[in-house]
Design a protein around this motif. Sequence first.
Motif, PDB file in Angstrom:
ATOM      1  N   GLU A 158       0.835  -1.207   0.000  1.00 42.27           N
ATOM      2  CA  GLU A 158       0.000   0.000   0.000  1.00 42.27           C
ATOM      3  C   GLU A 158       0.867   1.254   0.000  1.00 42.27           C
ATOM      4  OE1 GLU A 158      -4.124  -1.557   2.056  1.00 42.27           O
ATOM      5  OE2 GLU A 158      -2.615  -0.665   3.359  1.00 42.27           O
ATOM      6  N   GLU A 159       1.886   1.272   0.846  1.00 39.78           N
ATOM      7  CA  GLU A 159       2.726   2.471   0.953  1.00 39.78           C
ATOM      8  C   GLU A 159       3.514   2.731  -0.328  1.00 39.78           C
ATOM      9  OE1 GLU A 159       5.072   2.425   4.618  1.00 39.78           O
ATOM     10  OE2 GLU A 159       3.306   1.528   5.561  1.00 39.78           O
ATOM     11  N   SER A 166      -8.322  -2.797  -0.993  1.00 38.29           N
ATOM     12  CA  SER A 166      -7.795  -1.797  -0.054  1.00 38.29           C
ATOM     13  C   SER A 166      -8.122  -0.403  -0.565  1.00 38.29           C
ATOM     14  CB  SER A 166      -6.297  -2.017   0.132  1.00 38.29           C
ATOM     15  OG  SER A 166      -5.569  -0.944  -0.382  1.00 38.29           O
ATOM     16  N   ALA A 167      -8.226   0.534   0.368  1.00 40.31           N
ATOM     17  CA  ALA A 167      -8.555   1.928   0.021  1.00 40.31           C
ATOM     18  C   ALA A 167      -7.593   2.475  -1.016  1.00 40.31           C
ATOM     19  CB  ALA A 167      -8.502   2.786   1.272  1.00 40.31           C
ATOM     20  N   VAL A 168      -6.314   2.090  -0.867  1.00 38.87           N
ATOM     21  CA  VAL A 168      -5.268   2.654  -1.720  1.00 38.87           C
ATOM     22  C   VAL A 168      -5.507   2.288  -3.187  1.00 38.87           C
ATOM     23  CG1 VAL A 168      -2.780   2.857  -2.006  1.00 38.87           C
ATOM     24  CG2 VAL A 168      -3.728   2.395   0.256  1.00 38.87           C
ATOM     25  N   HIS A 171     -12.179   6.795   4.574  1.00 39.58           N
ATOM     26  CA  HIS A 171     -11.521   7.740   3.680  1.00 39.58           C
ATOM     27  C   HIS A 171     -12.215   7.828   2.327  1.00 39.58           C
ATOM     28  CE1 HIS A 171      -8.400   7.965   6.633  1.00 39.58           C
ATOM     29  NE2 HIS A 171      -8.281   6.659   6.625  1.00 39.58           N
ATOM     30  N   SER A 172     -13.426   7.300   2.264  1.00 37.46           N
ATOM     31  CA  SER A 172     -14.074   7.246   0.953  1.00 37.46           C
ATOM     32  C   SER A 172     -14.627   8.614   0.575  1.00 37.46           C
ATOM     33  CB  SER A 172     -15.194   6.208   0.976  1.00 37.46           C
ATOM     34  OG  SER A 172     -16.154   6.561   1.935  1.00 37.46           O
ATOM     35  N   ASP A 173     -14.310   9.007  -0.626  1.00 37.47           N
ATOM     36  CA  ASP A 173     -14.881  10.245  -1.139  1.00 37.47           C
ATOM     37  C   ASP A 173     -16.024   9.883  -2.076  1.00 37.47           C
ATOM     38  OD1 ASP A 173     -13.610   9.229  -3.336  1.00 37.47           O
ATOM     39  OD2 ASP A 173     -11.924  10.627  -3.202  1.00 37.47           O
ATOM     40  N   SER A 174     -16.628  10.885  -2.680  1.00 43.34           N
ATOM     41  CA  SER A 174     -17.805  10.604  -3.507  1.00 43.34           C
ATOM     42  C   SER A 174     -17.425   9.773  -4.729  1.00 43.34           C
ATOM     43  CB  SER A 174     -18.473  11.908  -3.930  1.00 43.34           C
ATOM     44  OG  SER A 174     -17.532  12.728  -4.592  1.00 43.34           O
TER      45      SER A 174
END
Length: 282
Positions: A82-83, A120-122, A158-161
């Motif tokens: 992820e990083e 994952s969010a990333v 951390h989800s945006d639209s």
Amino acid sequence: EAKKAGRGTSRIFKPQMNESLRHYLQTCDDLRLALEREELELHYQPQVSLHNSEVIGVEALLRWNHPQRGLLQPGTFIGVAEESGLIAPIGRWVLQEACRQGAAWHRAGWSQLRMAVNLSAVQFRHGQLGPELLETLAESGFNPKRLELELTESTLLHSDSAILATVAQWQAKGIELSIDDFGTGYSSLSYLKRLNVDKLKIDRSFIANLREDEQDRTIVRAIIQIAQSMGIKTIAEGIEDPLVVEQLRAMGCDKVQGFWYSKPLPAGQFEQWFKHYTARAA
Ligand code: C2E
Ligand code: MG
Ligand code: MG
Ligand code: MG
């Protein structure tokens, strides 16, 4: 300059670098090559219905067959992936491989088998995950109605639209959205309002001591009741004890997953396990 070191070149490790930094950078280098060397594999863990005890699907879990360090669990390298941004190509591979394997199992006759994949969010912040997933489905021929995507609460935090729009677009194709590790994150209940969630995966930490711990039982019962009243399915993870299976069944939980049934297994071993389980149940 270490950052710019390209593929195939080795970094210069200075003696003053501490062990953990060296280890981290080495893992980054190795992981970059892991895809092209085909060192990644998916293992599959069954998910069992509490209504009829049938295996209704599997969760695909990533493993790294490292040339020196042996088979690595995701906890040892997902963070690095992820990083470094490597989670984007790795996550793409995971989706392709899961859909390829799922389509093969469907063709082999297990046409109802569902496939759950972790995101994952990333992954959402790199490339074009939305259209890529639809392309992967088209290429593999995997039925989107059999695909479930597992997102954790930290991803959704951390989800945006744009992420929410992507997820909604997938759901319009029949893909289901599960919230993984439910109950451990921040403000769990707000996601149920903001998102059209199909399934909650009740975190293992509430399940491990379910037999002895009255508080855990109260929490799990409440989660199941909220889910039921919102038309959301529930699955409990980390089942290691058959008595817990019965408790969860009595509470109205829909599905279970855990070592009691099987550890995550490579595809071939999972097929053997599945045939054996089905024969025993018949
Ligand atoms: P997760 O999605 O919550 O997956 C469940 C984890 O619990 C797996 O660990 C599984 O082996 C373990 N587990 C299942 N049943 C039991 C049980 O009865 N007892 C115990 N003690 N553990 C059980 P694993 O495979 O090490 O994966 C850890 C995490 O790594 C996953 O948690 C998921 O968040 C992440 N992960 C795995 N594969 C992928 C992937 O392809 N992409 C991404 N982004 N993350 C992944
Ligand atoms: Mg999961
Ligand atoms: Mg989980
Ligand atoms: Mg977990």
